[in-house]
Design an enzyme around this catalytic site. Structure first.
Site, PDB file in Angstrom:
ATOM      1  N   HIS A   8      -9.643   1.883  -0.456  1.00  0.00           N
ATOM      2  CA  HIS A   8      -8.178   1.768  -0.465  1.00  0.00           C
ATOM      3  C   HIS A   8      -7.683   1.198  -1.799  1.00  0.00           C
ATOM      4  CE1 HIS A   8      -4.141   1.297   0.608  1.00  0.00           C
ATOM      5  NE2 HIS A   8      -4.240   0.729   1.791  1.00  0.00           N
TER       6      HIS A   8
ATOM      7  N   CYS B  10       0.813  -1.222   0.000  1.00  0.00           N
ATOM      8  CA  CYS B  10       0.000   0.000   0.000  1.00  0.00           C
ATOM      9  C   CYS B  10       0.840   1.263   0.000  1.00  0.00           C
ATOM     10  CB  CYS B  10      -0.956  -0.038   1.182  1.00  0.00           C
ATOM     11  SG  CYS B  10      -1.918  -1.555   1.164  1.00  0.00           S
TER      12      CYS B  10
ATOM     13  N   LYS C  25      -9.221   7.882   1.617  1.00  0.00           N
ATOM     14  CA  LYS C  25      -9.795   6.528   1.538  1.00  0.00           C
ATOM     15  C   LYS C  25     -11.215   6.469   2.079  1.00  0.00           C
ATOM     16  CE  LYS C  25      -5.235   4.361   1.700  1.00  0.00           C
ATOM     17  NZ  LYS C  25      -4.376   5.523   2.009  1.00  0.00           N
TER      18      LYS C  25
ATOM     19  N   HIS D  46      -2.533   8.152   5.670  1.00  0.00           N
ATOM     20  CA  HIS D  46      -2.745   6.829   5.083  1.00  0.00           C
ATOM     21  C   HIS D  46      -4.175   6.407   5.431  1.00  0.00           C
ATOM     22  CE1 HIS D  46      -1.740   3.092   3.259  1.00  0.00           C
ATOM     23  NE2 HIS D  46      -1.831   2.390   4.365  1.00  0.00           N
TER      24      HIS D  46
ATOM     25  N   PHE E 132       1.913  -3.358   3.910  1.00  0.00           N
ATOM     26  CA  PHE E 132       2.281  -4.681   4.421  1.00  0.00           C
ATOM     27  C   PHE E 132       3.752  -4.919   4.073  1.00  0.00           C
ATOM     28  CE2 PHE E 132      -2.324  -6.446   3.889  1.00  0.00           C
ATOM     29  CZ  PHE E 132      -2.692  -5.834   5.070  1.00  0.00           C
TER      30      PHE E 132
ATOM     31  N   GLU F 235      -0.865   5.559  13.150  1.00  0.00           N
ATOM     32  CA  GLU F 235      -0.586   6.770  12.371  1.00  0.00           C
ATOM     33  C   GLU F 235      -0.762   8.026  13.227  1.00  0.00           C
ATOM     34  OE1 GLU F 235      -2.702   7.212   8.656  1.00  0.00           O
ATOM     35  OE2 GLU F 235      -1.290   8.745   7.980  1.00  0.00           O
TER      36      GLU F 235
END
Lengths: 77, 411
Positions: free
Chosen positions: B339, B162, B334, B301, B398, B312
Site C-alpha cells: 500500500h 490513502c 496492492k 482500493h 483515514f 468495499e
C-alpha cells in the site's frame, strides 16, 4: 585545515563542485547557495569546529562566511 | 464549461518497477514487490515487510545539490513526473499560467521529519536543518514540480491519506473540465517506510505482521490481517481534449468521472454500511454515463485490512447493484505492490488506463482463500484478458475520505 579550505570542501562536497574553483571572492549566489543553504553550511561548520556561529551581517561571499566563522571562534577562545 | 480531459503522459515509481513499462509488465506477470524492510533497522518493530522501491538513484533525475534538499517522497515525484512529461511532449506547448499541479501525498516528508526529531533529541535545536520544514511539508512535492516545469497555475496538494492520489487527479480533472487550467501534472507520492511510521501503523493494528512476502498483502483473502506499507509515486499529465488532439499528442485514455465523499463517521474505520464509498462510486459512474451491461474493470482500493475489503465489496454492490456487481472484473494492485498510501491511487489510475488500452486486467496475486464476505470476482492469481468499456479506480483514506475515478478509451 584552515577555515576557508574547510568551507570550500564542505560546499564542493554538498553541491558536487570543484573545490579549486571556489575563491574567497566567490559570491554564494553564483554557486547556487541561497540563505537556507548558507544556514545549513554554518550548521555543518558549527558541528565541525564546536562553536556557535551567529552571522551578524548578510553573507554575500565566501570571505564573509570565513569572517563570520573566525569571529565566532575569537569570541569563544 | 464542461471540457473533456485526457491523459497524455504517465510516470511510475513502484515496488515492482521504476517506469510505467517495467511496472505494468511486472504487474501483469504477478510479480510480488514485497520484501524485508531495508530502509531502517526493523528489528524493533512488529512488521518486518514492506513494498520498497528498489535501486532508486535520485541522481538519475536530479543534480547532487538538489538531492539533499528533497525528501525521498519529492524525489519519487520528480522521477515519475519526468517520465510523464517526457512521454507527453507537452513542455513548451502550454502557457505556464494555464498549467497546474495537483499532487497528493498522505503524509509528506516522513523521513525528514523523523531524522530531524532525532537531531533535536540527540544534539539540540541548533542542529535542526533549515531544510527541515520545506522538505517535510506535504505541499512541497507539488511546489517542486511547479518550479521544475514552470507551471504557474494552481499548485495544490491533496492530503486525504490513502485517497490522496485519487483525490488529486479528480481535482485536476475538475480544474481542466471547468476551464481553470488547460494542462495539469497530477498524481501522488509517498515515502513512509520509517521506524516511527511503521510503529504508528503497527500500534493501530493496521499492518500485516506476516513474515512470508507472498502471504502478507492479501486483499479479499480470508487470511488477510492488515496492509503492507509501501512507497512510490504515480504522475499523469492531463490535458483538455481538443488541445491534446490539435497538437497531435498520443492520448492514453480519458478521465470521464470523479466522485469524492466523506464517511463523516470515524477517524479510521470505514462506515459498515459503506454508504460514503458507494456514493463516491455512484458519482463517478454517473459522470461516466455508465450503462448496465457494460464490461467494467474495477481497480479496488483492496488494502487487505479486514474492514476495508468487506466494506468495499458492499460499496460495489450498492453502487452497481448486486447483479452488475457480480459481472465486474476486480483486482487489487496492492496485492503486488503493498500500500503506497498517497501514491496508491495515482499508480492505480495508470493500471486502469493500461487495462483499457491493452484489454487485460492484472491479477490479485496470492488470493488463494477467498473470504465468503468478499464474494465478487477479484481475478485471483493470474491476469485476465477481456475488452473493457469502462474502468473504475477506488481509494479510501483515514479520515473517511472516499474517492473514485472513471476512465474510458478515446477511440
Amino acid at each position: 585545515m584552515d577555515i576557508f579550505e574547510m568551507i570550500a570542501n564542505a560546499l564542493a562536497d554538498r553541491y558536487g563542485l570543484d573545490a579549486s574553483e571556489i575563491t574567497p571572492e566567490t559570491e554564494l549566489i553564483s554557486i547556487g547557495v541561497d540563505s537556507l543553504d548558507a544556514a545549513e553550511l554554518l550548521m555543518a561548520l558549527e558541528e565541525k569546529i564546536g562553536v556557535e556561529i551567529e552571522p551578524t551581517k548578510k553573507l554575500a561571499t565566501i570571505k564573509d562566511v570565513v569572517a563570520t566563522v573566525e569571529a565566532a571562534q575569537n569570541e569563544t577562545f | 464549461m464542461n471540457r473533456r480531459v485526457v491523459v497524455t503522459g504517465m510516470g511510475a515509481v513502484t515496488p515492482i518497477g521504476i517506469g510505467v513499462r517495467n511496472f505494468w509488465a511486472n504487474l501483469k506477470a504477478g510479480v510480488c514487490g514485497i520484501g524485508p524492510i531495508t530502509r531502517f533497522d526493523a528489528s524493533r518493530v512488529k512488521s518486518s515487510l514492506a513494498g520498497e522501491v528498489k535501486n532508486f538513484d535520485p541522481l538519475n533525475w536530479l543534480e547532487k545539490a538538489e538531492v539533499g534538499k528533497m525528501d525521498r517522497c519529492a524525489q519519487f515525484a520528480v522521477a515519475a513526473a519526468s517520465e510523464a512529461m517526457q512521454l507527453s511532449g507537452v513542455a513548451g506547448t502550454v502557457d505556464p499560467n494555464r498549467a497546474a499541479v495537483y499532487l497528493g501525498t498522505g503524509i509528506g516528508g516522513f523521513e525528514t521529519n523523523e531524522a530531524n526529531c532525532f537531531k533535536l533529541f540527540d544534539k539540540g535545536p541548533r542542529r535542526v536543518s533549515p531544510f527541515f520544514v520545506p522538505m517535510m511539508i506535504a505541499n512541497m512535492p507539488a511546489g517542486l514540480l511547479a518550479i521544475r516545469y514552470d507551471f504557474r497555475g494552481a499548485a495544490l496538494p491533496a492530503v486525504t491519506a490513502c485517497a490522496s492520489g485519487t483525490n488529486a487527479i479528480g481535482e485536476a480533472v475538475r480544474a481542466i473540465r471547468h476551464g481553470y487550467a488547460d494542462v495539469a501534472l497530477t498524481g501522488g507520492t509517498e515515502a513512509p517506510i520509517v521506524e516511527v511510521g511503521v510503529s504508528g501503523f503497527n500500534s493501530m493494528k493496521a499492518l500485516s505482521t506476516a513474515e512470508d512476502p507472498n502471504a502478507a498483502s492479501l486483499p479479499f483473502d480470508a487470511r488477510r490481517a492488515g496492509f503492507v506499507i509501501a512507497e512510490g509515486a504515480g504522475v499523469l499529465v492531463l490535458e483538455e481534449y481538443e488541445r491534446a488532439k490539435a497538437r497531435g499528442a498520443k492520448i492514453y485514455g480519458e478521465i470521464v468521472g470523479y466522485g469524492s465523499t466523506c464517511d463523516a463517521y470515524h477517524m479510521t474505520a470505514p462506515r459498515p454500511d459503506a454508504d460514503g464509498a458507494a456514493r463516491a462510486v455512484v458519482e463517478a459512474l454517473r459522470e461516466a454515463d455508465w450503462q448496465a451491461g457494460e464490461s467494467v474493470y474495477v481497480n479496488a482500493h483492496g488494502t487487505g485490512t479486514h474492514l476495508n475489503d468487506v466494506a468495499e465489496t458492499r460499496a460495489l454492490k450498492i453502487a452497481f447493484g448486486e447483479e452488475e456487481a457480480r459481472r465486474l472484473a476486480i483486482s487489487s494492485t496492492k496485492s503486488a505492490t503493498g500500500h503506497m498510501l498517497g501514491a496508491a491511487g495515482a499508480v492505480e489510475a495508470i493500471v486502469c488506463l493500461k487495462a483499457l488500452a491493452e484489454n487485460v486486467a492484472p491479477p490479485t496475486i496470492n488470493l488463494l482463500e477467498p473470504d465468503p464476505e468478499c464474494d465478487l470476482d477479484y481475478i485471483p492469481s493470474t491476469k485476465r484478458e477481456a475488452k473493457f468499456d469502462l474502468a473504475i479506480s477506488n481509494s479510501f483514506g483515514f479520515g473517511g475520505h472516499n474517492a473514485s475515478l472513471a476512465f474510458r478509451r478515446v477511440e
